[in-house]
Design an enzyme around this catalytic site. Structure first.
Site, mmCIF file in Angstrom:
data_model
loop_
_atom_site.group_PDB
_atom_site.id
_atom_site.type_symbol
_atom_site.label_atom_id
_atom_site.label_comp_id
_atom_site.label_asym_id
_atom_site.label_seq_id
_atom_site.Cartn_x
_atom_site.Cartn_y
_atom_site.Cartn_z
ATOM 1 C CG ASP A 94 -29.547 48.153 -15.873
ATOM 2 O OD1 ASP A 94 -29.768 48.615 -17.256
ATOM 3 O OD2 ASP A 94 -29.912 48.689 -15.006
ATOM 4 C CG ASN A 130 -36.702 58.213 -12.472
ATOM 5 O OD1 ASN A 130 -36.142 58.050 -11.365
ATOM 6 N ND2 ASN A 130 -35.964 57.756 -13.537
ATOM 7 C CB SER A 178 -31.266 54.381 -13.074
ATOM 8 O OG SER A 178 -32.474 53.583 -13.595
#
Lengths: 86, 801
Positions: free
Chosen positions: B129, B258, B337
């Site tokens: 990440d 998303n 996420s």
């Protein structure tokens, strides 16, 4: 014959001197092909063992030539990823 | 009493957590029986919304008009009482607008796994990440390694904030909030690969490099709360790399993306085949609008599962300010996420409990026990993950429904294989496997109670009203730890329909373990109507046209299928022999909707039309012909027209009045009277019989021995007494219920040849020696030629010893 999208081929043909970052998957393992890749004048950003291959940066014309090597399985652009939260 | 079927799943989770905390007395959360839980009640009709408070109904905080509902703070006892009310339809947990980590974590059942002793301790999780803040109070001391793949001279420190937030969801301790914002697996260790820059962007190549390094550091699970948009078929390098990681034994959880709510918005590497792709739910258990949907470009269902992902509070990296900052240590973010680290935390808990589990087993354990939210699989995957149910390892392993296309009034067989991976035996209830339901029934209407705590499977279907899982079967016997049971049940579907049926596993009044498993579209349809004139009788023969009473009329009906589809058929098969007076119904056959059959009818017939019916024998393909033969045993003198017809049962009459033929049945001798005396006798005494025969034919009829007056002993036959049947001779006989051996064992001739119009009364006797109670009757036969009559003068005879 490597897997490469026709869109990427067009892009490489259109701008032979431009630079591009790609991910290349190879037969066997990356170590066996490191010298060949370097000899072609591309920069190795990563050599992988998780999947046999490389992250490479080089001139489009060279990448196009690389894509025709028999030990190259696939060539794709190194795409951008991003977080999935905000 | 309580009716937990009215509890929405989000309330069930909260009640389970509170029940557990009350039982275990966890010091962080003492719960008194009178502690109030915020709820929203959905009422059945507008007028009962916000009812006046009664001792059982807590006062409404608010009432709504958008739907008939009201908000209350209620104790568990009050909630149970509400659920018992007929006018209460559903009870939700009233979640605050922000779904804090302290609610998303219990919602997925994590505290119930902690209570079993599993917190992720010893499990290494990779956060691939923006980096991690290793000094955050909730994460400190547990970050084993950090590395920067964006800038090789940089550190793995989080300069954006996303990676730290994700890590907190996976396994923050909640130290900076008194334990309130605890992650799913609060004792995992972290490996952080910084593959995204301070703006949250990176490249496929860095992600692959970061994953490879994390695996070398010993990661057992990888969190990828990242990806790209655009259609994906799982063959790109990053997706292939993720699948390679899974194949090598690492659990990989990837954000679905998303880019929803449009279809096929799961990009790479969410579309990778072997990873666990995670969608996001909001506070109402709806899928977040932004959560990417499947299918993948190559047609696979994604996401695999969903977890909470809207307005999640978690760790804030020092020096960053993304999201809705709450204080120095916490901030609020939304996205797939945030859902993904719930899945990784769940995997860590399960890996600690089941160290030998493969990634595929982790994926199966969580998806087979997800709480179905009733949405399309390409929206919700298997539903909301419940790591508690996953940890109990009771699941449906296999489901089949067959056949999947039937005619009305057909049986569908469902097979459900249940696995008990738990160390407790599963108790069960009825009905047992093998039970057959009629469409429209429920297990309640069939008289089976649900036994609290018992495990059972159920079948449900789209558009079902009334009780959920109306068709239920128990496991047959308590299911031992480690055992598998396959439950077979049947449902007779009657009504034309085409809809999904599925199954689920439930512990009655305790938990929904799985639902919406093995969904299969079942179609009940009336077969196509053959166009008029397309299927025809092409020929009819009946013979003989003149016959003696007691002989057979044989018919042959040729049928040609000129339609475009295959004709189905019904019983009886060609060749079947009817007795005059029978109908196909009295002989036990049932008309099948849509099936083709021929029928024979006659002048003056009363009762059901076409009483003598035969099916085609087999299905008849387009263009094919067949000849249907049958026979009727004619027993009464007559002269009347018979004809044939062709019908598609309950659909249409194709043809009638075909091949009409006058059939004459010549009179002959008949039995006109039968008497038995006495009808009740002591063993050892004689049963006297008297049979009167009149010759209605026009020829003298011959006969045979023994002569009238002969006496038999019970158990003897005319053969054992030395008599023989003479071909063509007429004789009477007595038969009875329990007779085995030759028919009509007690026979007498007529005494002398019987002239036309003459009557003979034949007397005989049988000495009965065994005590019995059964029927005796008489018959008339022309030996080896024809049975003229049977079952005449039936009489119950009682013999006492």
């Amino acid at each position: 014959m490597a897997l490469i999208s026709s869109a990427l081929v067009k892009k490489l043909e259109h701008d032979p001197n431009g630079r591009i970052s790609v991910i290349v998957r190879v037969q066997g393992n990356a170590a066996a092909h490191t010298l060949q890749v370097q000899a072609m004048g591309v920069t190795i950003k990563h050599a992988y063992t998780l999947i046999p291959g490389f992250a490479l940066q080089g001139a489009c014309s060279v990448i196009l030539k690389l894509s025709k090597e028999p030990w190259v399985v696939s060539v794709e652009e190194d795409k951008q990823v991003h977080t999935m939260g905000k | 009493m309580s009716n937990p079927s009215k509890f929405h799943p989000n309330l069930v989770s909260v009640l389970e957590t509170r029940m557990l905390r009350a039982r275990t007395g966890a010091p962080s959360a003492p719960v008194a029986a009178d502690s109030k839980i915020p709820i929203i009640v959905k009422w059945r009709d507008v007028t009962s919304a916000a009812p006046a408070a009664s001792p059982q109904t807590p006062r409404a905080r608010e009432s709504f008009t958008l739907f008939p509902g009201s908000a209350h703070d209620a104790t568990r006892a009050e909630i149970d009482a509400l659920s018992d009310r007929d006018d209460v339809e559903l009870i939700w947990h009233d979640l605050p607008v922000k779904l804090f980590l302290d609610q998303s974590v219990p919602l997925i059942g994590a505290p119930l796994v902690w209570a079993q002793g599993f917190t992720g301790k010893g499990i290494k999780v990779a956060i691939v990440d923006t980096g991690i803040d290793p000094n955050h109070p909730d994460l400190t001391g547990r970050v084993l390694a950090l590395k920067n793949f964006v800038n090789s001279s940089g550190t793995g420190l989080d300069d954006h904030g996303h990676g730290t937030h994700v890590a907190g969801i996976v396994g923050g301790t909640g130290a900076a909030s008194g334990g309130r914002y605890k992650g799913v697996a609060p004792e995992v260790a972290f490996i952080a690969a910084k593959v995204l820059d301070q703006n949250g962007f990176g490249s496929d190549s860095s992600v692959i490099a970061g994953m490879e390094w994390a695996i070398q550091q010993g990661a057992q699970a990888i969190n990828l709360s990242l990806g790209n948009d655009g259609s994906c078929d799982g063959t790109d390098a990053l997706s292939v790399a993720c699948d390679a990681a899974v194949t090598s034994g690492i659990v990989v959880c990837v954000a679905a993306g998303n880019a929803g709510p449009g279809a096929s918005t799961v990009g790479s590497p969410g579309c990778a085949k072997l990873v666990i792709t995670v969608g996001a739910m909001d506070k109402t258990d709806a899928i977040a609008n932004f959560s990417s949907r499947g299918p993948t470009a190559d047609g696979r269902i994604k996401p695999d599962i969903c977890y909470p992902g809207v307005s999640i509070t978690s760790c804030r990296a020092a020096g960053t300010a993304i999201g809705g900052v709450r204080n120095n240590f916490y901030t609020v973010l939304s996205g797939t996420s945030m859902a993904t680290p719930h899945a990784v935390g769940a995997a860590a808990l399960l890996l600690q409990k089941f160290p030998a589990f493969t990634p595929a087993q982790i994926k199966d354990a969580t998806t087979s026990t997800a709480v179905n939210l009733g949405l399309d699989p390409n929206t919700q995957g298997a539903g909301r993950g419940n790591v508690y149910q996953a940890s109990l390892l009771r699941s449906i392993k296999f489901v089949s429904f067959a056949p999947t296309t039937v005619e009305p009034n057909s049986l569908i067989t469902v097979q459900i294989t249940v696995f008990n991976g738990n160390d407790q035996t599963l108790a069960t209830q009825g009905p047992n496997p093998g039970f057959v339901y009629e469409e429209g029934e429920t297990f309640y209407t069939r008289g089976f109670p649900d036994i609290p705590g018992a495990f059972r499977v159920g079948v449900d279907f789209d558009g079902r009203t009334g009780i959920d899982h109306p068709f239920r079967w128990g496991l047959g016997a308590p299911l031992l730890p480690g055992q598998t049971a396959t439950i077979t049940g049947q449902i007779r579907l009657k009504v034309p329909q085409s809809r999904n049926y599925w199954t689920g596993l439930v512990q009655e009044q305790v938990a929904w373990i799985s639902d919406r498993m093995g969904a299969q579209k079942l179609t009940v349809q009336v077969p196509q109507t053959a166009p008029p004139g397309s299927v025809v009788i092409s020929g009819v023969t009946m013979a003989p046209t003149t016959l003696n009473i007691g002989n057979y009329l044989v018919v042959a009906i040729a049928v040609h299928n000129g339609s475009a589809f295959t004709l189905t058929s019904e019983g009886p098969d060609p060749g079947f022999i009817y007795e005059e007076g029978d109908t196909f119904e009295t002989r036990g056959f049932v008309a099948k909707t849509g099936a083709f059959r021929v029928g024979l009818d006659y002048e003056g017939r009363t009762g059901i039309d076409h009483p003598f019916r035969w099916g085609l024998g087999t299905s008849l393909a387009p263009g094919q012909s067949t000849v249907v033969t049958g026979a009727i045993h004619l027993l009464t003198p007559q002269s009347r027209k018979y004809w044939a017809g062709l019908v598609q049962e309950y659909v249409q009459w194709m043809q009638d009045q075909q091949g009409a033929q006058t059939i004459a049945v010549k009179p002959g001798p008949i039995i006109t009277a039968v008497t038995f005396t006495p009808t009740s006798l002591a063993a050892g005494n004689l049963l006297n019989v008297s049979i009167t025969v009149r010759n209605d034919g026009n020829t003298t009829i011959q006969t045979q021995d023994p002569a009238p007056g002969f006496s038999y002993a019970e158990g003897e036959t005319f053969l054992s007494r030395g008599f023989a049947a003479t071909n063509g001779a007429f004789r009477v006989a007595i038969d009875f219920d329990s007779r085995s051996g030759i028919d009509h064992p007690y026979r007498w001739g007529l005494g002398a040849p019987l002239a036309p119009g003459a009557t003979a009364t034949i007397a005989g006797s049988i000495r009965l020696t065994t005590s019995q109670s059964q029927s005796y009757w008489a018959g008339l036969v022309q030996e080896q030629i024809a049975w003229l009559q049977d079952h005449q003068g039936m009489q119950a005879i009682v013999v006492t010893s």
